[in-house]
Design a protein around this motif. Structure first.
Motif, PDB file in Angstrom:
ATOM      1  N   GLN A   9       7.019  12.997 -27.871  1.00  0.00           N
ATOM      2  CA  GLN A   9       6.807  12.268 -29.273  1.00  0.00           C
ATOM      3  C   GLN A   9       5.815  12.910 -29.884  1.00  0.00           C
ATOM      4  O   GLN A   9       5.596  13.224 -31.094  1.00  0.00           O
ATOM      5  CB  GLN A   9       6.359  10.542 -28.980  1.00  0.00           C
ATOM      6  N   PHE A  10       4.947  13.470 -28.918  1.00  0.00           N
ATOM      7  CA  PHE A  10       3.580  14.480 -29.701  1.00  0.00           C
ATOM      8  C   PHE A  10       4.316  15.615 -30.414  1.00  0.00           C
ATOM      9  O   PHE A  10       3.842  16.036 -31.461  1.00  0.00           O
ATOM     10  CB  PHE A  10       2.777  14.721 -28.524  1.00  0.00           C
ATOM     11  N   VAL A  11       5.301  16.298 -29.785  1.00  0.00           N
ATOM     12  CA  VAL A  11       5.960  17.410 -30.458  1.00  0.00           C
ATOM     13  C   VAL A  11       6.652  17.193 -31.489  1.00  0.00           C
ATOM     14  O   VAL A  11       6.551  17.623 -32.655  1.00  0.00           O
ATOM     15  CB  VAL A  11       7.008  18.100 -29.340  1.00  0.00           C
ATOM     16  N   LYS A  12       7.219  15.868 -31.446  1.00  0.00           N
ATOM     17  CA  LYS A  12       8.078  15.378 -32.696  1.00  0.00           C
ATOM     18  C   LYS A  12       7.147  14.915 -33.957  1.00  0.00           C
ATOM     19  O   LYS A  12       7.660  15.518 -35.089  1.00  0.00           O
ATOM     20  CB  LYS A  12       8.884  14.122 -32.257  1.00  0.00           C
ATOM     21  N   ASP A  13       6.106  14.451 -33.355  1.00  0.00           N
ATOM     22  CA  ASP A  13       5.000  14.190 -34.629  1.00  0.00           C
ATOM     23  C   ASP A  13       4.726  15.588 -35.198  1.00  0.00           C
ATOM     24  O   ASP A  13       4.466  15.523 -36.570  1.00  0.00           O
ATOM     25  CB  ASP A  13       4.024  13.458 -34.231  1.00  0.00           C
ATOM     26  N   LEU A  14       4.397  16.528 -34.406  1.00  0.00           N
ATOM     27  CA  LEU A  14       4.127  17.661 -34.912  1.00  0.00           C
ATOM     28  C   LEU A  14       4.866  18.380 -35.793  1.00  0.00           C
ATOM     29  O   LEU A  14       4.615  18.965 -36.841  1.00  0.00           O
ATOM     30  CB  LEU A  14       3.639  18.612 -33.854  1.00  0.00           C
ATOM     31  N   VAL A  15       6.508  18.171 -35.463  1.00  0.00           N
ATOM     32  CA  VAL A  15       7.490  18.922 -36.180  1.00  0.00           C
ATOM     33  C   VAL A  15       7.376  18.193 -37.436  1.00  0.00           C
ATOM     34  O   VAL A  15       7.708  18.630 -38.702  1.00  0.00           O
ATOM     35  CB  VAL A  15       8.661  18.695 -35.492  1.00  0.00           C
ATOM     36  N   GLY A  16       7.341  16.688 -37.554  1.00  0.00           N
ATOM     37  CA  GLY A  16       7.190  15.927 -38.765  1.00  0.00           C
ATOM     38  C   GLY A  16       6.027  16.445 -39.491  1.00  0.00           C
ATOM     39  O   GLY A  16       6.126  16.253 -40.803  1.00  0.00           O
ATOM     40  N   LYS A  17       5.028  16.792 -38.948  1.00  0.00           N
ATOM     41  CA  LYS A  17       3.936  17.034 -39.788  1.00  0.00           C
ATOM     42  C   LYS A  17       4.085  18.614 -40.491  1.00  0.00           C
ATOM     43  O   LYS A  17       3.696  18.771 -41.485  1.00  0.00           O
ATOM     44  CB  LYS A  17       2.803  17.195 -38.802  1.00  0.00           C
ATOM     45  N   CYS A  35      17.374  17.470 -27.390  1.00  0.00           N
ATOM     46  CA  CYS A  35      18.037  16.547 -27.941  1.00  0.00           C
ATOM     47  C   CYS A  35      17.503  15.740 -29.014  1.00  0.00           C
ATOM     48  O   CYS A  35      17.969  15.255 -29.905  1.00  0.00           O
ATOM     49  CB  CYS A  35      18.692  15.724 -26.903  1.00  0.00           C
ATOM     50  N   MET A  36      16.122  15.390 -28.787  1.00  0.00           N
ATOM     51  CA  MET A  36      15.542  14.736 -29.664  1.00  0.00           C
ATOM     52  C   MET A  36      15.181  15.278 -31.170  1.00  0.00           C
ATOM     53  O   MET A  36      15.251  14.693 -32.065  1.00  0.00           O
ATOM     54  CB  MET A  36      13.957  14.335 -28.726  1.00  0.00           C
ATOM     55  N   LEU A  37      14.783  16.825 -30.944  1.00  0.00           N
ATOM     56  CA  LEU A  37      14.452  17.358 -31.930  1.00  0.00           C
ATOM     57  C   LEU A  37      15.523  17.710 -32.860  1.00  0.00           C
ATOM     58  O   LEU A  37      15.441  18.096 -34.064  1.00  0.00           O
ATOM     59  CB  LEU A  37      13.735  18.757 -31.510  1.00  0.00           C
ATOM     60  N   LYS A  38      16.919  17.623 -32.380  1.00  0.00           N
ATOM     61  CA  LYS A  38      17.855  17.627 -33.139  1.00  0.00           C
ATOM     62  C   LYS A  38      18.229  16.949 -34.359  1.00  0.00           C
ATOM     63  O   LYS A  38      18.502  17.281 -35.311  1.00  0.00           O
ATOM     64  CB  LYS A  38      19.089  17.205 -32.354  1.00  0.00           C
ATOM     65  N   PHE A  39      17.219  15.736 -34.393  1.00  0.00           N
ATOM     66  CA  PHE A  39      17.206  14.783 -35.234  1.00  0.00           C
ATOM     67  C   PHE A  39      16.309  15.057 -36.329  1.00  0.00           C
ATOM     68  O   PHE A  39      16.235  14.124 -37.296  1.00  0.00           O
ATOM     69  CB  PHE A  39      17.308  13.322 -34.579  1.00  0.00           C
ATOM     70  N   CYS A  40      15.421  16.020 -36.088  1.00  0.00           N
ATOM     71  CA  CYS A  40      14.561  16.245 -37.188  1.00  0.00           C
ATOM     72  C   CYS A  40      15.276  17.202 -38.275  1.00  0.00           C
ATOM     73  O   CYS A  40      15.638  18.356 -37.941  1.00  0.00           O
ATOM     74  CB  CYS A  40      13.522  17.133 -36.561  1.00  0.00           C
ATOM     75  N   GLY A  41      15.350  16.565 -39.428  1.00  0.00           N
ATOM     76  CA  GLY A  41      16.127  17.177 -40.825  1.00  0.00           C
ATOM     77  C   GLY A  41      15.478  18.558 -41.025  1.00  0.00           C
ATOM     78  O   GLY A  41      16.142  19.281 -41.624  1.00  0.00           O
ATOM     79  N   CYS A  42      14.376  18.755 -40.780  1.00  0.00           N
ATOM     80  CA  CYS A  42      13.560  19.946 -41.075  1.00  0.00           C
ATOM     81  C   CYS A  42      14.217  21.339 -40.402  1.00  0.00           C
ATOM     82  O   CYS A  42      14.165  22.600 -40.888  1.00  0.00           O
ATOM     83  CB  CYS A  42      12.309  20.095 -41.247  1.00  0.00           C
ATOM     84  N   ILE A  43      14.620  21.178 -39.185  1.00  0.00           N
ATOM     85  CA  ILE A  43      14.913  22.044 -38.273  1.00  0.00           C
ATOM     86  C   ILE A  43      16.173  22.578 -38.515  1.00  0.00           C
ATOM     87  O   ILE A  43      17.199  21.999 -38.580  1.00  0.00           O
ATOM     88  CB  ILE A  43      14.783  21.742 -36.659  1.00  0.00           C
ATOM     89  N   GLU A  44      16.516  24.068 -38.565  1.00  0.00           N
ATOM     90  CA  GLU A  44      17.722  24.812 -38.858  1.00  0.00           C
ATOM     91  C   GLU A  44      17.937  25.393 -37.831  1.00  0.00           C
ATOM     92  O   GLU A  44      19.265  25.736 -37.508  1.00  0.00           O
ATOM     93  CB  GLU A  44      17.477  25.696 -40.209  1.00  0.00           C
ATOM     94  N   VAL A  45      17.033  25.995 -36.867  1.00  0.00           N
ATOM     95  CA  VAL A  45      17.523  26.522 -35.638  1.00  0.00           C
ATOM     96  C   VAL A  45      16.677  26.152 -34.240  1.00  0.00           C
ATOM     97  O   VAL A  45      15.255  25.958 -34.585  1.00  0.00           O
ATOM     98  CB  VAL A  45      17.002  28.320 -35.740  1.00  0.00           C
ATOM     99  N   LEU A  46      17.181  25.781 -33.443  1.00  0.00           N
ATOM    100  CA  LEU A  46      16.675  25.269 -32.159  1.00  0.00           C
ATOM    101  C   LEU A  46      17.180  25.977 -31.044  1.00  0.00           C
ATOM    102  O   LEU A  46      18.357  26.343 -30.761  1.00  0.00           O
ATOM    103  CB  LEU A  46      17.132  23.953 -31.866  1.00  0.00           C
ATOM    104  N   ALA A  47      16.117  26.642 -30.180  1.00  0.00           N
ATOM    105  CA  ALA A  47      16.555  27.476 -28.838  1.00  0.00           C
ATOM    106  C   ALA A  47      15.913  26.797 -27.843  1.00  0.00           C
ATOM    107  O   ALA A  47      14.799  26.411 -27.734  1.00  0.00           O
ATOM    108  CB  ALA A  47      16.341  28.872 -29.123  1.00  0.00           C
ATOM    109  N   GLY A  48      16.643  27.028 -26.645  1.00  0.00           N
ATOM    110  CA  GLY A  48      16.166  26.640 -25.489  1.00  0.00           C
ATOM    111  C   GLY A  48      16.157  27.569 -24.259  1.00  0.00           C
ATOM    112  O   GLY A  48      17.177  28.237 -24.384  1.00  0.00           O
TER     113      GLY A  48
END
Ligand code: SAM
Length: 231
Positions: A9-17, A35-48
């Motif tokens: 959640q801390f990371v998700k909040d940071l992404v939101g900010k 999987c959680m970050l997939k739902f952050c609309g600002c993100i275009e590229v996610l890598a693990g």
């Protein structure tokens, strides 16, 4: 919520900010955070990235688009990739990210890997922000049943001073500033123990464009693509 949820959640909040477009999760394990970050609309590229290919593969199907993704399409497109490799090595697939997250990763690194890690993340990847979380050993006496370390695979657990000295030194060396926080509050009256999980948020002082960074850094590919997988 359990501690790992609070970290995500801390990371998700940071992404939101800060609305990063490209986010890399190092030591992504079973891809829960991705999987959680997939739902952050600002993100275009996610890598693990993870050194353990099998743990990534177990649950990676969760990264595939869900029926709901087709019913309610997101605004921008999203590309998700998984790579099998070590954070002690540089690979071109690690370049161009705005945010790099390393959640409960560094305490799993061997001494030789930990030595190479700052150059890979801050020198080579050089994103505008890096989040690093790790256990705070000062909290351990408050945890039932914890003897030396919280987990058998931990190579070390640092006090607040140990983590902060390492982080400040690393930040100074690569032109970042760092602020400290955490999740998991200590009981009232024991505030000096600090958070159960300590977190450092690093911000690059002199942002460069990722394009110029990339062209200056030719490297050979060493990682193996895990997802999307070639069938
Ligand atoms: N970040 C996830 C989370 O918070 O739920 C998982 C953390 S798990 C405790 C640590 C992960 O780091 C493991 O999946 C392990 O395979 C991975 N790891 C350990 N050494 C690594 C290395 N040198 N390069 C990449 N990943 C590594």
């Amino acid at each position: 919520p359990p501690l790992y949820r609070q970290r995500y959640q801390f990371v998700k909040d940071l992404v939101g900010k800060y609305k990063p477009k490209k986010v890399a999760d190092l030591g992504c394990a079973d891809c829960k955070l991705l999987c959680m970050l997939k739902f952050c609309g600002c993100i275009e590229v996610l890598a693990g990235v993870d050194i353990c290919g099998s743990v990534m593969k177990e649950k990676m199907h969760r990264l595939s688009p869900l029926p709901v993704d087709y019913l309610q399409p997101r605004e921008g497109s999203l590309t998700v990739t998984l790579h099998h490799g070590s954070v002690a090595h540089k690979d071109p697939c690690m370049l161009g990210f705005d945010l790099v997250t390393c959640i409960e990763l560094i305490e799993h690194l061997e001494e030789s890997e930990l030595k190479k890690f700052p150059e890979v993340v801050f020198g080579f990847m050089a994103p505008s922000r890096v989040v690093i979380s790790t256990p705070n050993s000062e909290f351990n006496p408050l945890l039932p049943g914890v003897k030396l370390f919280r987990n058998q695979d931990h190579k070390f657990e640092w006090t607040q001073l140990q983590f902060q000295s390492w982080a400040l030194e690393t930040a100074k060396c690569y032109g970042y500033s760092v602020e400290f926080t955490g999740v998991g509050h200590p009981p009232r009256g024991m505030e000096n123990v600090g958070f159960c999980t300590q977190i450092g948020v690093f911000v690059k002082k002199y942002p460069q464009t990722s394009v110029s960074t990339q062209s200056e850094k030719p490297t050979e590919a060493v990682f193996k693509a895990v997802y999307p997988s070639l069938k």
